[in-house]
Design a protein around this motif. Sequence first.
Motif, short mmCIF file in Angstrom:
data_model
loop_
_atom_site.label_atom_id
_atom_site.label_comp_id
_atom_site.label_asym_id
_atom_site.label_seq_id
_atom_site.Cartn_x
_atom_site.Cartn_y
_atom_site.Cartn_z
N LEU A 32 0.86 -1.02 -0.14
CA LEU A 32 0.16 0.03 0.07
C LEU A 32 0.80 1.39 -0.10
N PHE A 33 0.75 2.15 -0.90
CA PHE A 33 1.29 3.47 -1.14
C PHE A 33 0.45 4.23 -0.61
N SER A 34 0.68 5.21 0.19
CA SER A 34 -0.36 6.46 0.54
C SER A 34 0.61 7.50 0.50
N VAL A 35 -0.20 8.60 -0.23
CA VAL A 35 0.60 9.92 -0.45
C VAL A 35 0.55 10.70 0.79
N PRO A 37 1.55 9.78 4.14
CA PRO A 37 2.87 9.41 4.72
C PRO A 37 3.81 9.82 3.93
N ILE A 38 3.91 9.58 2.62
CA ILE A 38 5.01 9.87 1.86
C ILE A 38 5.17 11.64 1.90
N GLU A 39 4.25 12.16 1.86
CA GLU A 39 4.52 13.84 1.95
C GLU A 39 5.16 14.30 3.30
N ALA A 40 4.46 13.43 4.46
CA ALA A 40 5.07 13.87 5.74
C ALA A 40 6.59 13.64 5.84
N ALA A 41 6.86 12.50 5.13
CA ALA A 41 8.25 11.95 5.20
C ALA A 41 9.16 13.07 4.52
N ARG A 49 7.05 22.63 2.59
CA ARG A 49 5.66 22.22 2.43
C ARG A 49 5.02 22.49 1.24
N ASP A 50 5.27 23.72 0.51
CA ASP A 50 4.71 24.36 -0.36
C ASP A 50 5.24 23.43 -1.76
N ARG A 51 6.19 22.64 -1.70
CA ARG A 51 6.83 21.78 -2.69
C ARG A 51 6.57 20.47 -2.81
N THR A 52 5.94 19.84 -1.93
CA THR A 52 5.83 18.49 -1.95
C THR A 52 4.37 17.78 -2.43
N GLY A 53 3.43 18.71 -2.63
CA GLY A 53 1.99 18.09 -2.93
C GLY A 53 2.01 17.08 -4.05
N ILE A 54 2.53 17.49 -5.20
CA ILE A 54 2.67 16.71 -6.68
C ILE A 54 3.78 16.01 -6.51
N ALA A 55 5.08 16.40 -5.68
CA ALA A 55 6.02 15.34 -5.57
C ALA A 55 5.69 14.00 -4.86
N ALA A 56 4.83 14.42 -3.84
CA ALA A 56 4.47 13.00 -2.97
C ALA A 56 3.69 11.86 -4.06
N TYR A 57 2.83 12.46 -5.05
CA TYR A 57 2.20 11.72 -6.00
C TYR A 57 3.33 11.08 -6.92
N VAL A 58 4.35 11.82 -7.25
CA VAL A 58 5.34 11.40 -8.37
C VAL A 58 5.93 10.08 -7.41
N GLY A 126 4.84 14.50 11.75
CA GLY A 126 5.19 15.55 10.89
C GLY A 126 4.13 16.15 10.28
N MET A 127 2.91 15.51 10.25
CA MET A 127 1.67 16.14 9.54
C MET A 127 0.45 16.34 10.54
N THR A 128 0.17 17.58 10.27
CA THR A 128 -1.04 17.92 11.24
C THR A 128 -2.48 17.27 10.40
N GLU A 129 -3.33 17.37 11.26
CA GLU A 129 -4.80 17.08 10.65
C GLU A 129 -5.39 18.08 9.98
N ILE A 130 -5.96 17.80 8.86
CA ILE A 130 -6.64 19.10 8.06
C ILE A 130 -7.96 19.16 8.67
N THR A 131 -8.56 20.38 8.60
CA THR A 131 -9.56 21.14 9.12
C THR A 131 -10.82 20.97 8.33
N TRP A 132 -11.87 21.04 8.63
CA TRP A 132 -13.19 20.80 7.95
C TRP A 132 -13.04 22.01 7.00
N ALA A 133 -12.79 23.37 7.25
CA ALA A 133 -12.81 24.30 6.17
C ALA A 133 -11.62 23.84 4.94
#
Length: 171
Positions: A32-35, A37-41, A49-58, A126-133
Amino acid sequence: MLSRKLVVLAGLPGSGKSTLAEGLSRHFSLPLFSVDPIEAAMWRGGLPRDRTGIAAYVVAQALAEEHLRLGQSVVIDAVNPVEASRAAWRSLAEKYRANLSIIECICVDEATHRRRIEARMRQIEGMTEITWAEVEKRRTGYEAWIDARLTLDTSAHPPERLLAEAIGYLA
């Protein structure tokens, strides 16, 4: 599971896709590969943080590709909100002649979805939880799927039933 599969779980944060992805990974003994935990790593490794979104998918795609190349099936856990990320999975499946199986998790009951987000504690270092907003903002950019897929309303049934439905879909 006899044929090679690329199983992609998609949906907004808190929609239940990670729970289902973990269940499928255990049931079929698949990596299982989950984006998330990859991004948090990547963040722990010092990437901004502003450079990892697409990179984590890659990175998830590279890991999946390695397993597909070896003739193995894989499970992917990622929001997959836009066509670009979805096209990459289609391309990867085509390259390795893997069956692409997409399962989109939705949570139709907004109150349930919000409760899940507000109570969520995944403990990804290293990852904070997302808010409802933030979920509501992500919803506005979530494009409609065009691919054949199994869509599961995770607010309508217990996790065991959803897992059984997903297993049946993949069988």
